[in-house]
Design an enzyme around this catalytic site. Structure first.
Site, PDB file in Angstrom:
ATOM      1  N   GLU A 158       4.673  11.026 -78.125  1.00  0.00           N
ATOM      2  CA  GLU A 158       3.672  11.807 -78.875  1.00  0.00           C
ATOM      3  C   GLU A 158       2.238  11.317 -78.718  1.00  0.00           C
ATOM      4  O   GLU A 158       1.555  11.059 -79.711  1.00  0.00           O
ATOM      5  CB  GLU A 158       4.090  11.852 -80.357  1.00  0.00           C
ATOM      6  CG  GLU A 158       5.454  12.488 -80.535  1.00  0.00           C
ATOM      7  CD  GLU A 158       6.005  12.413 -81.960  1.00  0.00           C
ATOM      8  OE1 GLU A 158       5.280  11.992 -82.865  1.00  0.00           O
ATOM      9  OE2 GLU A 158       7.185  12.789 -82.133  1.00  0.00           O
ATOM     10  N   GLU A 263      15.323  16.175 -78.802  1.00  0.00           N
ATOM     11  CA  GLU A 263      15.434  16.124 -80.273  1.00  0.00           C
ATOM     12  C   GLU A 263      15.668  17.525 -80.821  1.00  0.00           C
ATOM     13  O   GLU A 263      14.981  17.977 -81.741  1.00  0.00           O
ATOM     14  CB  GLU A 263      14.152  15.529 -80.882  1.00  0.00           C
ATOM     15  CG  GLU A 263      13.795  14.159 -80.330  1.00  0.00           C
ATOM     16  CD  GLU A 263      12.578  13.512 -80.996  1.00  0.00           C
ATOM     17  OE1 GLU A 263      12.152  13.978 -82.060  1.00  0.00           O
ATOM     18  OE2 GLU A 263      12.062  12.536 -80.433  1.00  0.00           O
TER      19      GLU A 263
HETATM   20  O1  9MR Z   1      14.352  11.739 -87.772  1.00  0.00           O
HETATM   21  C1  9MR Z   1      13.407  10.731 -88.007  1.00  0.00           C
HETATM   22  C2  9MR Z   1      13.228  10.505 -89.506  1.00  0.00           C
HETATM   23  O2  9MR Z   1      14.416   9.992 -90.059  1.00  0.00           O
HETATM   24  C3  9MR Z   1      12.059   9.569 -89.759  1.00  0.00           C
HETATM   25  O3  9MR Z   1      11.827   9.481 -91.146  1.00  0.00           O
HETATM   26  C4  9MR Z   1      10.847  10.081 -89.040  1.00  0.00           C
HETATM   27  C5  9MR Z   1       9.677   9.143 -89.261  1.00  0.00           C
HETATM   28  O4  9MR Z   1       8.568   9.497 -88.582  1.00  0.00           O
HETATM   29  O5  9MR Z   1      11.108  10.189 -87.646  1.00  0.00           O
HETATM   30  C6  9MR Z   1      12.090  11.123 -87.376  1.00  0.00           C
HETATM   31  O6  9MR Z   1      12.264  11.280 -85.979  1.00  0.00           O
HETATM   32  C7  9MR Z   1      11.122  11.714 -85.243  1.00  0.00           C
HETATM   33  C8  9MR Z   1      11.225  11.132 -83.862  1.00  0.00           C
HETATM   34  O7  9MR Z   1      11.348   9.743 -83.918  1.00  0.00           O
HETATM   35  C9  9MR Z   1      10.024  11.521 -83.015  1.00  0.00           C
HETATM   36  N1  9MR Z   1       9.850  12.944 -82.987  1.00  0.00           N
HETATM   37  C10 9MR Z   1       9.831  13.623 -84.276  1.00  0.00           C
HETATM   38  C11 9MR Z   1      11.082  13.251 -85.070  1.00  0.00           C
HETATM   39  C12 9MR Z   1      11.129  14.010 -86.387  1.00  0.00           C
HETATM   40  O8  9MR Z   1      10.063  13.637 -87.192  1.00  0.00           O
END
Ligand code: 9MR
Length: 373
Positions: A158, A263
C-alpha cells in the site's frame, strides 16, 4: 451356452465405466476448491491466530480441505513481529510457517514494509539514516529467518494514493521513492528464493494502476527483482469492476510479472461513503440500516454475492495463465475483518463459507464453473 455381447451392450458397459470414473473425479473435486482449481491457480486463505494454533477443529478441517496457500492476516506485520527496536517476537510466525510446511501449503509472507501497524518506536524516527537502519535490520532479520521456507513476500504494501501518486508515509517522507527499491533489494538479498510482490488495494482502478505500473517499471529498469503484483480485491457486491480487473491483469502481466489476488472479499453491507447526501454527523454505528442482515443473509443477497464471485472466477479462469494465486481474506464469514470495518460490530457475509464453516451459494457458484470439465 455361449454368451455373446451385442455392440450396444459393449457401448453401455464402456459408457458406465466412463460415467463412474467421471463421477469419482467430480466427487473428489466437488468438495474442495484447491482440488477443483488445481490446474489453474493456487487457492489461499488468510490465517488468524486461532487458525495457526489449530484452536477450532471445524475451521482447521476446512482450511486443510479447501486451501493450498496461506497468508498470515496480522502476525507477521512489523508491530507484532518487531515490537521494540532490539526485540523480535517470532513465536506465532514460527508456528504459522510450521503449519504451512506441515500441510504442504504455499506460504505467503505479509508484509515487510507497510506504513500501517508499525511498532511505536518507528513513528518516533526522524532521520533518514535511522529509518534506513530499521528497514535493513527488519528485512534482514525477518525475511532472513524464514529464507528458503517462504514462497513469497509482500515486500511493500500500500505505497500508493488513489490517484497513483506516492502515499506520504513515514518511509516516503524520509527516504523518498527510493525506499521501494531499497526494500525489494534487501528482501532479495535476505531470501533469494522467495517471489517478491508489490501488494495494494484498488490497483485495478485506472489511475492507481497507472501509478503502480510506473513504479514497477522503474524497479525493473534499475535491475531490482520483482516477481509479481498482488491486487488485494476488497470489493463490494454493489459495484461491478470486472472490466477494470481484466485490464489490470493484462497490463500488469505485460510487465512480465505474475498477478495474484491476495485479499479477496466482497462486502454485502453499505459503506458510509456509499450513502450520498448522508448527514456526516450521522451515527452510523447505531443505525440499523447499516447492519440490515444482523440475523441472516437474505437469499437474494446470497445470490447476488454468488453471481459476483461467479463472474470473477470466470474472468480468473479466462486469464489463468497470468494468475498465480487467489487468496480469500479470511476462512469464513465470522472471521472476516469486514465485521468490524468501517463500522464496528456488524454482521457481514463476504466469503464463501458461513459462520459454521458451511459452504454458501457463492461457494457452489465458484465450484460449479469447474464441474463437468
Ligand atoms: O484483516 C486485518 C485486520 O484484522 C487488521 O485489524 C487490519 C489492521 O490494519 O489489517 C487487516 O488486513 C489488511 C491487510 O493487512 C492489508 N490490506 C488491507 C487489509 C484489510 O484492512
Amino acid at each position: 451356452m455361449k454368451i455373446t455381447l451385442r455392440p450396444n451392450l459393449y457401448f453401455g458397459i464402456i459408457f458406465c465405466l466412463f460415467l463412474n470414473s467421471f463421477n469419482s473425479f467430480s466427487q473428489s473435486n466437488s468438495k474442495s476448491l484447491k482440488k477443483a482449481y488445481q490446474d489453474d491457480f493456487l487457492i489461499g486463505t488468510a490465517l488468524g491466530t486461532q487458525h495457526i494454533l489449530e484452536k477450532n477443529a471445524q475451521a482447521d478441517k476446512l482450511i486443510k480441505e479447501q486451501f493450498n496457500a496461506i497468508t498470515p492476516e496480522n502476525i507477521m506485520k512489523s508491530e507484532v513481529i518487531h515490537p521494540e527496536l532490539h526485540r523480535y517476537n517470532f513465536d506465532l510466525a514460527d508456528k504459522f510457517v510450521a503449519y504451512g510446511q506441515k500441510n504442504q501449503m504455499y506460504i505467503a509472507g505479509h508484509t515487510l514494509i507497510w506504513h500501517s501497524q508499525l511498532p511505536r518506536f518507528v513513528y518516533k524516527i526522524q532521520s533518514a539514516d535511522s529509518l534506513k537502519m530499521f528497514m535493513e535490520d527488519h528485512i534482514k532479520t525477518v525475511a532472513g529467518r524464514y529464507a528458503g521456507k517462504m514462497n513469497s513476500w509482500d515486500v511493500v504494501n500500500e505505497a500508493l494514493n488513489e490517484d497513483g501518486t506516492m502515499r506520504p508515509s513515514i518511509f516516503y517522507k524520509l527516504l523518498g521513492e527510493d525506499y521501494i527499491k531499497m526494500a525489494f533489494d534487501l528482501a532479495a538479498k535476505a531470501d533469494p528464493n522467495a517471489e517478491l510482490y508489490y501488494n495494494d488495494y484498488n490497483i485495478e482502478q485506472p489511475a492507481k494502476r497507472k501509478g503502480a505500473i510506473a513504479m514497477i517499471k522503474k524497479l525493473q529498469a534499475s535491475g531490482t527483482k520483482i516477481d509479481g503484483v498482488g491486487i488485494q480485491g476488497h470489493w463490494s457486491i454493489n459495484s461491478n469492476n470486472i472490466k477494470e480487473i481484466e485490464d489490470a491483469i493484462n497490463e500488469f502481466s505485460a510487465l512480465g510479472i505474475k498477478v495474484a489476488f491476495t485479499e479477496l472479499d466482497y462486502t454485502v453491507l453499505p459503506n458510509p461513503w456509499d450513502l450520498k447526501g448522508a448527514d456526516v454527523n450521522q451515527n452510523f454505528e447505531a443505525d440499523p440500516k447499516m447492519n440490515q442482515y444482523k440475523d441472516a443473509l437474505p437469499d437474494s443477497v446470497g445470490t447476488k454475492l454468488a453471481n459476483r464471485y461467479s463472474d470473477l472466477f470466470i474472468l480468473f479462469l479466462k486469464n489463468k495463465d497470468k494468475i498465480s494465486r487467489v487468496t480469500f481474506w479470511g476462512v469464513n464469514d465470522g472471521h472476516s475483518w469486514l465485521n468490524g470495518w468501517p463500522i464496528k460490530n456488524r454482521t457481514n457475509y463476504p466469503l464463501l463459507f458461513d459462520r459454521d464453516c458451511q459452504p454458501k451459494k457463492a461457494y457452489n457458484a465458484v465450484m460449479q464453473l469447474k464441474s463437468g470439465q
